[in-house]
Design a protein around this motif. Sequence first.
Motif: not given
Length: 180
Positions: A89, A123-126, A147
């Motif tokens: 995250t 916030t991003k979970t990648v 991105e």
Amino acid sequence: MNSHSSHKVQLRWWQLAIAVLLMALVSACKPEPKPMTAGITGYNFTREGVQNYSVDEMYGSNLPPYGGGGSLSCCVLLPAQWKPELRVTVNWTMGRWTRPYESRKHLSISEQIKCCSSKRTLTKTVPIEPYGEDGGDLQVFFLPGDEIKVYVSNYGLGHEKHPSGLAYPENPNPPTDKEK
């Protein structure tokens, strides 16, 4: 089928069941490879500055527009072997000046921030891209359109062995002296 043949079949089934159980126990007893510690670095491919960011609550340094790399922050713990379900995250704040420096240089820093800066927090979970057993640093790529890509590599950008195949970020429209 006579009782002797039936007994042989039952015996073979038990032998097979015991063999399967033993194989399962032996494979379960293999020690799991120790996790690795990876330093955190980032590369910013956008026109906004990365004011701050974290990976699984471990902080990286700020990044200028079209810059980054070089400094490492400590650390995230990664499995020794990459797995397809591996994710992190990333929390980050992007910011930029809304007015050129010439029009705000007479202001104090706090006044400049109040009048002339724009920030947004994301916030991003990648997924983490596949990595080999040699591991490396965890590299967060901040890309246009908010991105994120995450690599683990011992190689810097532009190196033929870097998994991204990308070169160091460059501003496609560098600012003029008036805009700086």
